[in-house]
Design a protein around this motif. Structure first.
Motif, short mmCIF file in Angstrom:
data_model
loop_
_atom_site.label_atom_id
_atom_site.label_comp_id
_atom_site.label_asym_id
_atom_site.label_seq_id
_atom_site.Cartn_x
_atom_site.Cartn_y
_atom_site.Cartn_z
N ALA A 278 0.99 -1.21 0.75
CA ALA A 278 -0.48 0.34 -0.34
C ALA A 278 1.14 1.69 0.13
CB ALA A 278 -1.06 0.15 1.09
N GLU A 279 0.11 2.54 -0.43
CA GLU A 279 0.92 3.65 -0.33
C GLU A 279 0.47 3.73 0.95
OE1 GLU A 279 3.36 4.78 -2.09
OE2 GLU A 279 3.32 2.58 -3.39
N CYS A 280 0.58 5.14 1.34
CA CYS A 280 0.12 6.00 2.95
C CYS A 280 0.62 7.28 2.55
CB CYS A 280 1.09 5.29 3.98
SG CYS A 280 0.96 3.66 4.74
N VAL A 281 -0.18 7.68 3.10
CA VAL A 281 0.08 9.70 3.26
C VAL A 281 -0.29 9.63 4.63
CG1 VAL A 281 -1.15 12.58 2.48
CG2 VAL A 281 -0.70 10.22 0.97
N VAL A 282 0.41 10.37 5.50
CA VAL A 282 -0.24 10.81 6.76
C VAL A 282 -0.74 12.14 7.07
CG1 VAL A 282 1.08 10.86 9.61
CG2 VAL A 282 1.36 9.01 7.57
N MET A 283 -2.14 12.79 7.75
CA MET A 283 -1.85 13.81 7.43
C MET A 283 -1.98 14.66 9.07
SD MET A 283 -2.84 15.06 4.39
CE MET A 283 -3.93 16.28 5.30
N ASP A 284 -1.67 15.45 9.28
CA ASP A 284 -1.53 16.00 10.88
C ASP A 284 -3.36 16.95 10.17
OD1 ASP A 284 -1.43 17.04 13.34
OD2 ASP A 284 0.75 18.25 13.23
N PRO A 285 -4.00 16.59 10.81
CA PRO A 285 -5.27 17.31 10.69
C PRO A 285 -5.87 18.57 11.04
CG PRO A 285 -5.89 15.79 10.71
CD PRO A 285 -4.66 14.91 11.52
N PRO A 286 -6.32 19.86 9.91
CA PRO A 286 -7.27 19.40 9.15
C PRO A 286 -6.60 19.50 7.68
CG PRO A 286 -7.16 21.16 10.33
CD PRO A 286 -6.29 20.74 10.85
N GLU A 287 -5.32 20.53 8.34
CA GLU A 287 -4.41 20.23 6.11
C GLU A 287 -3.07 19.70 6.09
OE1 GLU A 287 -5.97 20.20 3.71
OE2 GLU A 287 -8.10 21.49 4.25
N HIS A 288 -2.45 20.30 7.04
CA HIS A 288 -1.20 19.49 7.16
C HIS A 288 -0.67 18.21 7.25
CE1 HIS A 288 3.52 20.52 7.97
NE2 HIS A 288 3.13 19.31 8.75
N GLU A 289 -0.02 18.25 6.04
CA GLU A 289 0.64 16.75 5.87
C GLU A 289 1.90 16.29 6.33
OE1 GLU A 289 1.99 14.54 1.57
OE2 GLU A 289 0.03 15.22 1.52
N LYS A 290 2.36 15.26 7.49
CA LYS A 290 3.56 15.32 7.39
C LYS A 290 4.38 14.04 7.10
CE LYS A 290 3.77 14.64 12.39
NZ LYS A 290 3.34 14.19 13.00
#
Length: 349
Positions: free
Chosen positions: A180-192
């Motif tokens: 799988a691929e992953c995207v980790v978000m620090d909500p609401p908009e910040h991508e880590k």
């Protein structure tokens, strides 16, 4: 059901605890006290199947005596869960289960259980036990049902990432996660964090939206994440999974609420491109010509005859002719029966 202020506070505390770690044993230990306040019981137990060993289960007890696990296969054959509306107290005392439990030193009176996520490659159950005569109420049953999606997500998240996370930083574990691929978000908009193939995968599925800015998460995924995080949102089974359907594949996005990291509570979006196809049983392939096997593979991908014809470079009538020849060769009556028989043959055992 309208919850009291106390019930709401306990449920909120439990849901926070259940996403506080990726170590399942640790999570259950933290949850035990709060769970006992919300749903009083003498002890509880979680069992989870082992995909690599069908029929075998991993048991984790919340105060449950080891003898329960040692003798569970025997007890399960005589129906551990009693329905108080269909079995009188006098009948219960004469039942094999009641007598056997007392021989083992388990004076069980009432049991309340829920199944956990039969749609994944694992399944399990969560059970509460009482050794006194007070039965579980309908309200307690409803509270356990409200808690079930959170229990399911906890087990799934620990199964997905627990072993990897113990070897280092959680974000590194997500980065290494296979398949799988992953995207980790620090909500609401910040991508880590974003794994190397995530951008290309999202670009394939959202070409118009990401044409101008492929570094941004697609709007429908951002909206679904906001909905999951909204105060008062009641989780339901499957709510944390988003599926976008294509002609031949689906994009499955699993939203994972992660343990607190350096003062923030990130969310992981696990992106998987999945074929809808059911694998063809090998004995079928041996009975069919190469072209007939390709037509069957199209059916098992849930394609229409038109899509199969286009993919194989055939006319629609040729596809229909192949299907008429295929059914008697496989001893199958219809397209629906073909799908059912293929899926049934994938079951273990």
């Amino acid at each position: 059901m309208v919850l009291t202020a106390r019930e709401q506070a306990l449920l909120l505390e439990l849901t926070q605890v259940l996403s506080s770690s990726l170590d399942l044993t640790e999570v259950l230990a933290r949850a035990q006290g709060t769970l006992a306040q919300l749903l009083p019981c003498d002890y509880a137990a979680l069992c989870v199947s082992r995909p690599e060993r069908p029929g075998d289960y991993e048991w984790m007890g919340l105060g449950a005596p080891g003898i329960l696990f040692a003798h569970y296969p025997e007890l399960a054959t005589v129906n551990l869960v009693r329905d108080s509306d269909t079995l009188s107290r006098k009948e219960l005392k004469r039942s094999l289960l009641y007598l056997r439990c007392r021989e083992l030193g388990l004076p069980l009176e009432h049991v309340m259980a829920v199944l956990l996520d039969l749609r994944q490659d694992w399944h399990g159950g969560f059970t509460l036990y009482r050794e006194h005569a007070l039965p579980f109420s309908e309200r307690e049953q409803a509270l356990l049902e409200d808690l079930t999606p959170y229990l399911t997500n906890t087990v799934r998240n620990c199964r997905l990432f627990g072993n990897e996370a113990t070897r280092g930083d959680l974000l590194d574990a997500l980065f290494r996660h296979q398949g799988a691929e992953c995207v980790v978000m620090d909500p609401p908009e910040h991508e880590k964090l974003r794994t190397p193939g995530a951008t290309e995968l999202l670009r394939r599925w959202y070409p118009e939206e990401l044409k101008a800015n492929d570094a941004r998460l697609p709007q429908e995924l951002r909206e679904h994440l906001a909905h999951l995080r909204a105060p008062g949102t009641k989780r339901a089974l499957g709510m944390d999974t988003w599926t976008r359907s294509g002609a031949k594949h689906d994009l499955k996005v699993t939203f994972v609420e992660l343990p607190e990291q350096r003062g923030s509570r990130p969310w992981g979006l696990v992106l998987q491109e999945c074929s809808r196809a059911i694998p063809m049983p090998e004995p079928w392939r041996q009975k069919l010509s190469r072209r007939e096997a390709e037509v069957v593979e199209g059916v098992l991908s849930n394609w229409t005859n038109e899509t199969i014809a286009e993919d194989l470079g055939l006319t629609l009538n040729t596809v229909k002719t192949h299907l008429r020849n295929i059914f008697p060769k496989l001893g199958i009556e219809s397209r629906t029966d073909l799908l059912y028989q293929a899926a049934w043959r994938q079951k273990p055992g």
